[in-house]
Scaffold this motif. Structure first.
Motif, PDB file in Angstrom:
ATOM      1  N   TYR A   1      45.423  39.537  24.311  1.00 19.57           N
ATOM      2  CA  TYR A   1      44.907  40.659  25.111  1.00 19.57           C
ATOM      3  C   TYR A   1      44.728  40.218  26.552  1.00 19.57           C
ATOM      4  O   TYR A   1      44.453  39.053  26.825  1.00 19.57           O
ATOM      5  N   ARG A   2      44.846  41.204  27.456  1.00 21.71           N
ATOM      6  CA  ARG A   2      44.689  40.944  28.890  1.00 21.71           C
ATOM      7  C   ARG A   2      43.845  42.057  29.521  1.00 21.71           C
ATOM      8  O   ARG A   2      43.941  43.218  29.143  1.00 21.71           O
ATOM      9  N   TRP A   3      43.037  41.675  30.503  1.00 25.27           N
ATOM     10  CA  TRP A   3      42.233  42.636  31.273  1.00 25.27           C
ATOM     11  C   TRP A   3      43.152  43.420  32.210  1.00 25.27           C
ATOM     12  O   TRP A   3      43.936  42.831  32.967  1.00 25.27           O
ATOM     13  N   THR A   4      43.056  44.746  32.191  1.00 25.92           N
ATOM     14  CA  THR A   4      43.923  45.598  33.001  1.00 25.92           C
ATOM     15  C   THR A   4      43.263  46.075  34.287  1.00 25.92           C
ATOM     16  O   THR A   4      43.896  46.734  35.100  1.00 25.92           O
ATOM     17  N   GLY A   5      41.991  45.772  34.464  1.00 18.78           N
ATOM     18  CA  GLY A   5      41.220  46.292  35.581  1.00 18.78           C
ATOM     19  C   GLY A   5      40.197  47.305  35.146  1.00 18.78           C
ATOM     20  O   GLY A   5      39.222  47.571  35.859  1.00 18.78           O
TER      21      GLY A   5
ATOM     22  N   ALA B   1      48.501  33.311  36.978  1.00 20.17           N
ATOM     23  CA  ALA B   1      47.304  32.864  37.691  1.00 20.17           C
ATOM     24  C   ALA B   1      46.022  33.183  36.940  1.00 20.17           C
ATOM     25  O   ALA B   1      44.995  32.535  37.142  1.00 20.17           O
ATOM     26  N   GLY B   2      46.043  34.185  36.072  1.00 21.78           N
ATOM     27  CA  GLY B   2      44.838  34.611  35.378  1.00 21.78           C
ATOM     28  C   GLY B   2      44.833  34.251  33.905  1.00 21.78           C
ATOM     29  O   GLY B   2      45.822  33.772  33.340  1.00 21.78           O
ATOM     30  N   ASN B   3      43.670  34.489  33.278  1.00 19.49           N
ATOM     31  CA  ASN B   3      43.491  34.196  31.859  1.00 19.49           C
ATOM     32  C   ASN B   3      43.810  35.405  30.987  1.00 19.49           C
ATOM     33  O   ASN B   3      43.723  36.554  31.422  1.00 19.49           O
ATOM     34  N   GLU B   4      44.141  35.121  29.754  1.00 16.88           N
ATOM     35  CA  GLU B   4      44.174  36.098  28.672  1.00 16.88           C
ATOM     36  C   GLU B   4      43.300  35.567  27.541  1.00 16.88           C
ATOM     37  O   GLU B   4      42.843  34.428  27.595  1.00 16.88           O
TER      38      GLU B   4
ATOM     39  N   GLY C   1      34.754  31.667  28.599  1.00 20.62           N
ATOM     40  CA  GLY C   1      35.732  31.529  29.666  1.00 20.62           C
ATOM     41  C   GLY C   1      35.765  32.790  30.514  1.00 20.62           C
ATOM     42  O   GLY C   1      35.146  33.807  30.175  1.00 20.62           O
ATOM     43  N   ASP C   2      36.499  32.729  31.600  1.00 21.79           N
ATOM     44  CA  ASP C   2      36.607  33.873  32.515  1.00 21.79           C
ATOM     45  C   ASP C   2      37.696  34.806  31.995  1.00 21.79           C
ATOM     46  O   ASP C   2      38.843  34.758  32.430  1.00 21.79           O
ATOM     47  N   VAL C   3      37.321  35.686  31.098  1.00 21.63           N
ATOM     48  CA  VAL C   3      38.306  36.496  30.397  1.00 21.63           C
ATOM     49  C   VAL C   3      38.828  37.655  31.236  1.00 21.63           C
ATOM     50  O   VAL C   3      39.946  38.136  31.012  1.00 21.63           O
TER      51      VAL C   3
END
Length: 479
Positions: free
Chosen positions: A316-320, A301-304, A237-239
């Motif tokens: 977990y989440r992408w922080t940039g 709007a985004g994935n985790e 998936g688009d993580v």
């Protein structure tokens, strides 16, 4: 974390519910919840549940002979290319030869009725199943992963009528722990992604339909020798929310390890190449990770991404610049094995109650949990009155909650306020709280500021700290 409900399944179905899926099984444009059980008080069976206001109602059930299997898998997809979904169920014993295993395809034929279209005997221990279109034709293929004796990857290809042929893909030499059909290289064509283990070389592999056959195009070996017998779960998936899919891999082991990473993310770098670009591990004592999942866990709007580790769900989440843990939710009352791993577990996601929001469904041990976001959250009391999920003689799940436990997370110690709103946005209750940094909890009695019991329905709550809203979620209140 918002817990819509949690329900123990052991008294109804035994200790081995083994798979959960969300999908439109009856082709009415609405999703159903499918739960498959292995050996238990009633033997292997598959149950389909529909959401109806106050809970999930069993609408159909298939029971299988006791001798067939100890573990079941289930998926939903268009297996015969008629533009409608079928239900594919597979049961076999994953740790031994079992000549009584079967794979079955069911079709919805109206009302709450499903018809058996086809079945095939399985004389080896198969443990994973995935349905998806690999070769670009009109019908989706059915891929099955083996374990213990055969250790071969197969797929079923539709031949017309009610006939499917079994085709060998490759002897993999390892047990299948993870299996998904998804677009791993972002070219619009789906691949087969397989997580293996228990036996060397502890690999993740990708297969693609090329030149008229399915071929292996990528292989990543985590180690050549291990005392810990790890197995690898996979999810695509688009993580990091860049519009391109990645591969999330988790490592599970029946033994405690030292100095091993548990979670890995691979990014496609072109052609048949994927690069490991992020990994993390837990400190000793090692807990391992299993059941990876990517989705709109927070309903933003985004994935985790999330995974299970020893009875706890980590998000977990992408922080940039990296991936940061945003929640760690312990799941109570879970039956575990002696190695502190849940006996059977599975995670899936989607709009299981057709309310327009994403839910994360966790099958852990003999309990199913359904959540719609982390941060501020609700969990029902363990002693809520309910009619259990599990048998067609049980007409419905009826949640009767006199009080609701709200758990919330603060970034720092201090005062905060929880505001409860009705469907029109009116504030019906304000609750002042003082919490510590991290997880906190209060109980709402279902009443407004005047002490009046509020009627059943949907409510919302907002968490404020230092004058700013820092969280919120929906409450489903049922009397």
């Amino acid at each position: 974390m918002f817990n819509i409900f949690s329900q123990s399944l052991e008294k109804i179905a035994g200790p081995l519910p083994s798979a959960v899926k969300i999908g439109d099984a009856d082709n009415d444009g609405q999703n159903e919840l499918l739960i498959a059980y292995g050996w238990g008080n009633y033997g292997p069976h598959l149950i389909i549940l529909k959401p109806r206001g106050d809970g999930f109602y069993p609408v159909w059930e298939a029971n299988f002979p006791f001798g067939e299997a100890a573990e079941m898998s289930v998926d939903v997809g268009d297996a015969n290319g008629d533009g409608q979904n079928e239900v594919v169920a597979m049961n076999a014993t994953p740790s031994d030869i079992n000549s009584n295993g079967k794979i079955r395809i069911y079709k919805h034929i109206g009302g709450n009725n499903y018809q058996l279209l086809w079945s095939d005997n399985l004389n080896q221990g198969f443990r994973r199943i995935a349905v998806g279109n690999i070769d670009g034709d009109h019908a989706e293929e059915i891929v099955i992963g083996n374990s213990f004796y055969d250790r071969t990857l197969y797929y079923y290809d539709y031949q017309g009528g009610n006939n499917w042929s079994k085709i060998e893909i490759e002897y993999v030499g390892e047990d299948c722990h993870g299996l998904q059909i998804a677009d791993a290289d972002n070219d619009g064509q789906k691949e087969i992604i397989v997580g293996l283990g228990i036996w060397p070389n502890y690999t993740v592999r990708i297969y693609k339909y090329l030149a008229g056959r399915i071929q292996r195009i990528w292989n990543y070996s985590f180690c050549s020798v291990s005392l810990y017998e790890p197995g690898y779960g996979v999810y695509v998936g688009d993580v990091d929310n860049d519009g391109r899919n990645e591969i999330l891999v988790t490592e599970e082991s029946p033994h405690q390890e030292r100095n091993y990473n548990d979670v890995f993310i691979f990014e496609h770098t072109g052609g048949t190449n994927w690069q490991l670009y992020w990994q993390m591990g837990f400190p000793w004592p090692h807990i391992g990770a299993r059941c990876p999942y990517i989705g709109r866990i927070q309903n933003t709007a985004g994935n985790e991404f999330c995974f299970l580790g020893k009875g706890t769900l980590y998000v977990y989440r992408w922080t940039g610049s990296t991936y940061a843990r945003i929640a760690a939710q312990h799941l109570p009352n879970v039956k575990v094995e002696q190695n502190n791993s849940p006996s059977v577990n599975s995670i899936t996601g989607g709009d299981c109650d057709n309310d327009g929001e994403h839910e994360t469904v966790v099958l852990l041990g003999a309990t199913v949990f359904i959540f719609d976001r982390f941060g501020v959250g609700i969990s029902e009391k363990d002693n809520l009155k309910s009619i259990p999920i599990g048998r067609l003689s049980t007409p419905r799940l009826n949640l009767l909650k006199k009080e609701i436990r709200i758990s919330y997370i603060l970034s720092s110690e201090g005062l905060a306020e929880i505001r409860i709103l009705d469907q029109k946005g009116n504030i019906v209750r304000k609750i002042k709280v003082k919490g510590i940094a991290g997880q906190n909890e209060i109980i709402w009695d279902g009443k407004d500021d005047m002490g009046r019991t509020l009627p059943s329905g949907n409510y919302f709550y907002h968490l404020y700290q230092n004058g700013k809203q820092i969280g919120g979620a929906k409450i489903v209140k049922v009397e």
